[in-house]
Design a protein around this motif. Structure first.
Motif, PDB file in Angstrom:
ATOM      1  N   ILE A 150       0.847  -1.318   0.011  1.00 68.05           N
ATOM      2  CA  ILE A 150       0.084  -0.197  -0.181  1.00 68.05           C
ATOM      3  C   ILE A 150       1.140   1.504  -0.056  1.00 68.05           C
ATOM      4  N   THR A 151       2.143   1.166   1.097  1.00 65.14           N
ATOM      5  CA  THR A 151       2.668   2.186   0.523  1.00 65.14           C
ATOM      6  C   THR A 151       3.581   2.656  -0.841  1.00 65.14           C
ATOM      7  N   LEU A 152       4.058   1.631  -1.032  1.00 62.15           N
ATOM      8  CA  LEU A 152       4.539   1.562  -2.476  1.00 62.15           C
ATOM      9  C   LEU A 152       3.449   2.316  -3.388  1.00 62.15           C
ATOM     10  N   LEU A 153       2.485   1.704  -3.406  1.00 59.80           N
ATOM     11  CA  LEU A 153       1.616   2.073  -4.285  1.00 59.80           C
ATOM     12  C   LEU A 153       1.022   3.171  -4.420  1.00 59.80           C
ATOM     13  N   MET A 154       1.074   3.764  -2.510  1.00 57.99           N
ATOM     14  CA  MET A 154       0.598   5.942  -2.445  1.00 57.99           C
ATOM     15  C   MET A 154       1.545   6.792  -3.304  1.00 57.99           C
ATOM     16  N   GLN A 155       2.727   6.339  -3.206  1.00 57.24           N
ATOM     17  CA  GLN A 155       3.686   6.377  -3.992  1.00 57.24           C
ATOM     18  C   GLN A 155       4.153   5.851  -5.108  1.00 57.24           C
ATOM     19  N   LEU A 156       3.545   5.930  -5.662  1.00 56.98           N
ATOM     20  CA  LEU A 156       3.524   5.713  -6.951  1.00 56.98           C
ATOM     21  C   LEU A 156       3.710   6.777  -8.033  1.00 56.98           C
ATOM     22  N   PRO A 157       2.577   7.884  -7.749  1.00 61.97           N
ATOM     23  CA  PRO A 157       2.164   9.289  -8.988  1.00 61.97           C
ATOM     24  C   PRO A 157       3.541   9.884  -8.777  1.00 61.97           C
ATOM     25  N   LEU A 158       4.063  10.523  -8.008  1.00 64.13           N
ATOM     26  CA  LEU A 158       5.267  10.287  -7.468  1.00 64.13           C
ATOM     27  C   LEU A 158       6.151  10.025  -7.831  1.00 64.13           C
ATOM     28  N   GLN A 159       6.622   9.104  -7.927  1.00 64.49           N
ATOM     29  CA  GLN A 159       7.568   7.820  -8.550  1.00 64.49           C
ATOM     30  C   GLN A 159       7.694   8.141 -10.050  1.00 64.49           C
ATOM     31  N   LEU A 160       6.923   8.515 -10.502  1.00 66.24           N
ATOM     32  CA  LEU A 160       6.619   8.545 -12.139  1.00 66.24           C
ATOM     33  C   LEU A 160       7.160   9.674 -12.420  1.00 66.24           C
ATOM     34  N   PHE A 161       6.230  10.882 -11.631  1.00 63.27           N
ATOM     35  CA  PHE A 161       6.939  12.198 -12.054  1.00 63.27           C
ATOM     36  C   PHE A 161       8.694  12.379 -11.639  1.00 63.27           C
ATOM     37  N   PHE A 162       9.199  12.067 -10.646  1.00 63.85           N
ATOM     38  CA  PHE A 162      10.178  12.702 -10.220  1.00 63.85           C
ATOM     39  C   PHE A 162      10.708  12.309 -10.875  1.00 63.85           C
ATOM     40  N   THR A 163      10.561  10.393 -11.445  1.00 66.63           N
ATOM     41  CA  THR A 163      11.383  10.024 -12.298  1.00 66.63           C
ATOM     42  C   THR A 163      11.562  10.304 -13.585  1.00 66.63           C
ATOM     43  N   VAL A 164      10.757  10.819 -14.358  1.00 67.82           N
ATOM     44  CA  VAL A 164      10.483  11.840 -15.347  1.00 67.82           C
ATOM     45  C   VAL A 164      11.478  12.817 -14.863  1.00 67.82           C
ATOM     46  N   TRP A 165      11.066  13.652 -14.562  1.00 73.31           N
ATOM     47  CA  TRP A 165      11.611  15.261 -14.355  1.00 73.31           C
ATOM     48  C   TRP A 165      12.392  14.683 -13.621  1.00 73.31           C
ATOM     49  N   ALA A 166      13.655  14.172 -12.676  1.00 72.49           N
ATOM     50  CA  ALA A 166      14.876  13.633 -12.590  1.00 72.49           C
ATOM     51  C   ALA A 166      16.043  13.590 -13.557  1.00 72.49           C
ATOM     52  N   GLY A 167      15.237  12.897 -14.487  1.00 70.32           N
ATOM     53  CA  GLY A 167      15.767  12.218 -15.616  1.00 70.32           C
ATOM     54  C   GLY A 167      16.456  13.335 -16.515  1.00 70.32           C
ATOM     55  N   GLY A 168      15.192  14.156 -16.924  1.00 72.71           N
ATOM     56  CA  GLY A 168      15.244  14.968 -17.672  1.00 72.71           C
ATOM     57  C   GLY A 168      16.045  16.255 -17.110  1.00 72.71           C
ATOM     58  N   PHE A 169      15.906  16.567 -16.368  1.00 74.31           N
ATOM     59  CA  PHE A 169      16.236  17.917 -15.479  1.00 74.31           C
ATOM     60  C   PHE A 169      18.815  17.791 -15.629  1.00 74.31           C
ATOM     61  N   PHE A 170      18.337  16.512 -14.267  1.00 73.09           N
ATOM     62  CA  PHE A 170      19.784  16.185 -14.208  1.00 73.09           C
ATOM     63  C   PHE A 170      20.837  15.521 -15.503  1.00 73.09           C
ATOM     64  N   GLY A 171      19.392  14.569 -16.061  1.00 72.27           N
ATOM     65  CA  GLY A 171      20.664  13.805 -17.258  1.00 72.27           C
ATOM     66  C   GLY A 171      21.168  15.522 -18.746  1.00 72.27           C
ATOM     67  N   GLY A 172      19.917  16.442 -18.376  1.00 76.85           N
ATOM     68  CA  GLY A 172      20.278  17.424 -19.432  1.00 76.85           C
ATOM     69  C   GLY A 172      20.922  18.733 -18.978  1.00 76.85           C
ATOM     70  N   MET A 173      20.989  18.748 -17.337  1.00 85.41           N
ATOM     71  CA  MET A 173      22.346  19.226 -16.992  1.00 85.41           C
ATOM     72  C   MET A 173      23.669  18.984 -16.883  1.00 85.41           C
ATOM     73  N   GLY A 174      23.816  17.762 -16.371  1.00 90.74           N
ATOM     74  CA  GLY A 174      24.842  17.037 -16.379  1.00 90.74           C
ATOM     75  C   GLY A 174      25.008  17.521 -18.229  1.00 90.74           C
ATOM     76  N   THR A 175      24.484  17.379 -19.540  1.00 92.76           N
ATOM     77  CA  THR A 175      25.015  16.957 -20.712  1.00 92.76           C
ATOM     78  C   THR A 175      25.139  18.394 -21.253  1.00 92.76           C
ATOM     79  N   ALA A 176      24.856  19.496 -21.113  1.00 90.72           N
ATOM     80  CA  ALA A 176      24.809  21.048 -20.901  1.00 90.72           C
ATOM     81  C   ALA A 176      26.026  21.253 -20.149  1.00 90.72           C
ATOM     82  N   ALA A 177      26.547  20.588 -19.112  1.00 89.15           N
ATOM     83  CA  ALA A 177      27.850  21.172 -18.704  1.00 89.15           C
ATOM     84  C   ALA A 177      28.871  20.306 -18.983  1.00 89.15           C
ATOM     85  N   GLY A 178      28.512  19.539 -19.656  1.00 88.47           N
ATOM     86  CA  GLY A 178      29.983  18.669 -20.772  1.00 88.47           C
ATOM     87  C   GLY A 178      29.642  17.382 -19.650  1.00 88.47           C
ATOM     88  N   LEU A 179      29.411  16.921 -18.636  1.00 87.54           N
ATOM     89  CA  LEU A 179      30.157  15.591 -18.308  1.00 87.54           C
ATOM     90  C   LEU A 179      29.260  14.188 -18.669  1.00 87.54           C
TER      91      LEU A 179
END
Length: 109
Positions: A18-47
């Protein structure tokens, strides 16, 4: 029975799925957000190499695994430290994760 004696002590039951199911929407949102944000920032910074999707997927995968793990452990610790104690004249409620919060409610007679 004396007023200071515990009549009933109850601990809540932790149900992990139930804990895992209740946080699934946030998990999906932050997965996409973090991948896009930190992946993009790392690529832009030349990492990371340009024109590569690997950092987006790698960071997204790390967040997808780490976020439910943290939520599960935190909620399990909170449940393990929660207790309701019923007395003749009051209810005491202890809960907490980092620190225990004690609440007392007087029962009107």
């Amino acid at each position: 029975m004396t007023p200071g004696a515990v009549k009933l002590s109850v601990k809540p039951v932790f149900i992990g799925w139930i804990t895992l199911l209740m946080q699934l929407p946030l998990q999906l949102f932050f997965t996409v957000w973090a991948g896009g944000f930190f992946g993009g920032m790392g690529t832009a910074a030349g990492l990371f190499p340009k024109n590569s999707w690997v950092p987006f997927y790698a960071i997204g995968a790390m967040v997808f695994i780490a976020m439910p793990l943290v939520a599960y452990v935190g909620k399990k610790l909170n449940y393990s430290r929660t207790e309701y104690r019923f007395y003749a004249d009051r209810l005491e409620f202890d809960e907490g994760f980092f620190s225990i919060n004690k609440k007392i409610s007087n029962i009107a007679t």
